[in-house]
Write an enzyme that holds these catalytic residues in place. Sequence first.
Site, mmCIF file in Angstrom:
data_model
loop_
_atom_site.group_PDB
_atom_site.id
_atom_site.type_symbol
_atom_site.label_atom_id
_atom_site.label_comp_id
_atom_site.label_asym_id
_atom_site.label_seq_id
_atom_site.Cartn_x
_atom_site.Cartn_y
_atom_site.Cartn_z
ATOM 1 N N HIS A 307 0.856 -1.196 0.000
ATOM 2 C CA HIS A 307 0.000 0.000 0.000
ATOM 3 C C HIS A 307 0.883 1.233 0.000
ATOM 4 O O HIS A 307 1.942 1.237 0.624
ATOM 5 C CB HIS A 307 -0.904 0.010 1.242
ATOM 6 C CG HIS A 307 -2.096 0.889 1.056
ATOM 7 N ND1 HIS A 307 -2.033 2.250 1.259
ATOM 8 C CD2 HIS A 307 -3.354 0.621 0.648
ATOM 9 C CE1 HIS A 307 -3.227 2.762 1.003
ATOM 10 N NE2 HIS A 307 -4.043 1.806 0.626
ATOM 11 N N ASP A 364 -7.874 -5.517 0.153
ATOM 12 C CA ASP A 364 -8.391 -6.407 -0.889
ATOM 13 C C ASP A 364 -7.967 -7.858 -0.717
ATOM 14 O O ASP A 364 -8.434 -8.723 -1.458
ATOM 15 C CB ASP A 364 -7.920 -5.915 -2.271
ATOM 16 C CG ASP A 364 -8.544 -4.587 -2.625
ATOM 17 O OD1 ASP A 364 -9.762 -4.457 -2.445
ATOM 18 O OD2 ASP A 364 -7.822 -3.672 -3.065
HETATM 19 N N1 CMC Z 1 4.154 -7.669 -4.893
HETATM 20 C C1 CMC Z 1 5.499 -7.611 -5.072
HETATM 21 N N2 CMC Z 1 6.241 -6.498 -4.921
HETATM 22 C C2 CMC Z 1 5.596 -5.376 -4.567
HETATM 23 C C3 CMC Z 1 4.205 -5.351 -4.364
HETATM 24 C C4 CMC Z 1 3.483 -6.545 -4.531
HETATM 25 N N3 CMC Z 1 2.151 -6.578 -4.335
HETATM 26 N N4 CMC Z 1 3.821 -4.098 -4.042
HETATM 27 C C5 CMC Z 1 4.945 -3.352 -4.050
HETATM 28 N N5 CMC Z 1 6.012 -4.118 -4.362
HETATM 29 C C6 CMC Z 1 7.428 -3.688 -4.408
HETATM 30 C C7 CMC Z 1 7.706 -2.874 -5.670
HETATM 31 O O1 CMC Z 1 8.138 -3.713 -6.720
HETATM 32 C C8 CMC Z 1 8.787 -1.925 -5.191
HETATM 33 O O2 CMC Z 1 9.987 -2.657 -5.099
HETATM 34 P P1 CMC Z 1 11.406 -1.902 -5.398
HETATM 35 O O3 CMC Z 1 11.523 -0.858 -4.322
HETATM 36 O O4 CMC Z 1 12.405 -2.988 -5.302
HETATM 37 O O5 CMC Z 1 11.282 -1.332 -6.780
HETATM 38 C C9 CMC Z 1 8.365 -1.621 -3.745
HETATM 39 O O6 CMC Z 1 7.622 -2.781 -3.323
HETATM 40 C C10 CMC Z 1 7.483 -0.373 -3.607
HETATM 41 O O7 CMC Z 1 6.347 -0.555 -4.458
HETATM 42 P P2 CMC Z 1 5.687 0.586 -5.345
HETATM 43 O O8 CMC Z 1 4.983 -0.041 -6.497
HETATM 44 O O9 CMC Z 1 6.712 1.644 -5.629
HETATM 45 O O10 CMC Z 1 4.665 1.177 -4.295
HETATM 46 P P3 CMC Z 1 3.417 2.093 -4.608
HETATM 47 O O11 CMC Z 1 3.117 2.821 -3.367
HETATM 48 O O12 CMC Z 1 3.653 2.893 -5.846
HETATM 49 O O13 CMC Z 1 2.247 1.052 -4.985
HETATM 50 C C11 CMC Z 1 0.507 -0.516 -4.744
HETATM 51 C C12 CMC Z 1 1.290 0.610 -4.075
HETATM 52 C C13 CMC Z 1 -0.694 -0.836 -3.875
HETATM 53 C C14 CMC Z 1 0.011 -0.072 -6.120
HETATM 54 C C15 CMC Z 1 1.419 -1.755 -4.867
HETATM 55 O O14 CMC Z 1 1.825 -2.191 -3.584
HETATM 56 C C16 CMC Z 1 0.745 -2.899 -5.630
HETATM 57 O O15 CMC Z 1 0.802 -2.952 -6.849
HETATM 58 N N6 CMC Z 1 0.063 -3.858 -4.905
HETATM 59 C C17 CMC Z 1 -0.696 -4.897 -5.557
HETATM 60 C C18 CMC Z 1 -2.032 -4.363 -6.025
HETATM 61 C C19 CMC Z 1 -2.991 -4.139 -4.880
HETATM 62 O O16 CMC Z 1 -3.149 -4.981 -4.001
HETATM 63 N N7 CMC Z 1 -3.685 -2.992 -4.926
HETATM 64 C C20 CMC Z 1 -4.693 -2.635 -3.928
HETATM 65 C C21 CMC Z 1 -4.245 -1.523 -3.042
HETATM 66 S S1 CMC Z 1 -5.305 -1.349 -1.571
HETATM 67 C C22 CMC Z 1 -6.819 -0.845 -2.219
HETATM 68 C C23 CMC Z 1 -6.814 0.589 -2.588
HETATM 69 O O17 CMC Z 1 -6.948 1.431 -1.700
HETATM 70 O O18 CMC Z 1 -6.664 0.872 -3.776
#
Ligand code: CMC
Length: 430
Positions: A307, A364
């Site tokens: 998140h 989720d």
């Molecule tokens: N699986 C594997 N690696 C992950 C995941 C995951 N679910 N989420 C983040 N990472 C890694 C990402 O690759 C990055 O690694 P590095 O620093 O080595 O490049 C690090 O963690 C930070 O991730 P980010 O993508 O830069 O973080 P963000 O804040 O931009 O994205 C997120 C947040 C929710 C989009 C992401 O965690 C994700 O894609 N999760 C899976 C989708 C999901 O469950 N979404 C629902 C979110 S909760 C409901 C809502 O409020 O929308």
Amino acid sequence: MPETVQIRLDGKVLECPVIVSTENEKAIDISKLRSTTGYITLDPGFGNTGSCQSAITYLDGDKGILRYRGIPIEQLAEQSTFVETCYLLIYGRLPNSKELDAFSTAFNEHSMIHEDMKNFFNMYPSSTHPMAGLSAMVCSMSAYYPELIKEDPTEEEINRIAVQLLSKVRTICAFSYKKSIGDPLVDPRHDLRYVPNFLNMMFSSPTKPYKIINEVVRALEVLLILHADHEQNCSTSTVRLVGSSHANLYASISAGICALWGPLHGGANQAVIEMLEMIQKDGGNVAKYIAKAKDKNDPFRLMGFGHRVYKNFDPRAKIIKQCADDLLKKLGIRDPLLDLAKRMEEVALKDEYFISRKLYPNVDFYSGIIYRAIGIPLNMFPVMFAIGRMPGWIAHWKEMIEDPATKIGRPFQIYTGPTKHDYVPIEQRS
Ligand code: CMC
């Protein structure tokens, strides 16, 4: 704490006020930076940018705190109803019993949809994703109820659209499900409360009336409450951005529904179950998929994990996990996907990759298990999120439109394209 921060750039000095929230969060107001110095700030994904001041929802991602209008989410999940929570979010305080009665009655008055709108259900292919149908129908409400769209709606008119949206959206969702399975539509009933009414429209049929189970109603009520708002997330920011051009509430919410649809946001609940089913079909090899999620050359991500804000735990996920356990026990259901999800969580939470990046189950991860137990089809999971988020979107749109400080949303960019060069007539091009 300083009252201002000085920014010195190219010999110019800007005094930026420091803004402190009621919960002691600190921000630097850089709104005069460009006009004073010519510089803008660059913040892809808005990971460090506050776009507004808001009195609706407070969250602290490090401590796992989420409060609506100051009230902890745990208390609302245990003691409130979705309709009462809608009132709280939109009007800023809990209603007294008279106000709550009037609010609930208004839901009944607005629960039917315009007869002509039913044509939509016939025109869409049965394979339509319900989020496509929902966003189109909500936007189309501005065509069916044009008397409520104007540049400067009164408080009473905004209230009417709000109740209309909250009530009709539930009818639209249930109707689109019925249509997709070829069943006759079931009208809303005035004698049923919000959640049982929705369940009855979804699952009742002429041959088999739906038996309302209190535990199912409560579980759905809790899910809707937990989804009701989450401050400036992708879809809510979309609603505010679209609304900032003075687009009407229906159009703004329709845009929010589209933003919610993506698998990184509200579409994640569907994606989690699809992922768990895939892993189960592939022999339930948790280690293999954890390794895939960690592999930067593999696009696979652990859906329902991570998140932008929560870096310790998601308080919603904690309640939902317990709720899923309780509901399945009460209904006597053994869902192998719940066991698989728990195993994945256990392994991930001990893994250095997830620990160092502070990746925890989000809202989720377990919600789909509850929807499955209730009988809600997979492609409607994001729609359930949308029904829940409706009061939050409305509250933010209302707050934005009523705030005299609101300006049209218009970010800048850093241009990376070619510098000036002349047009070449087609016959001279190679
Ligand atoms: N699986 C594997 N690696 C992950 C995941 C995951 N679910 N989420 C983040 N990472 C890694 C990402 O690759 C990055 O690694 P590095 O620093 O080595 O490049 C690090 O963690 C930070 O991730 P980010 O993508 O830069 O973080 P963000 O804040 O931009 O994205 C997120 C947040 C929710 C989009 C992401 O965690 C994700 O894609 N999760 C899976 C989708 C999901 O469950 N979404 C629902 C979110 S909760 C409901 C809502 O409020 O929308």
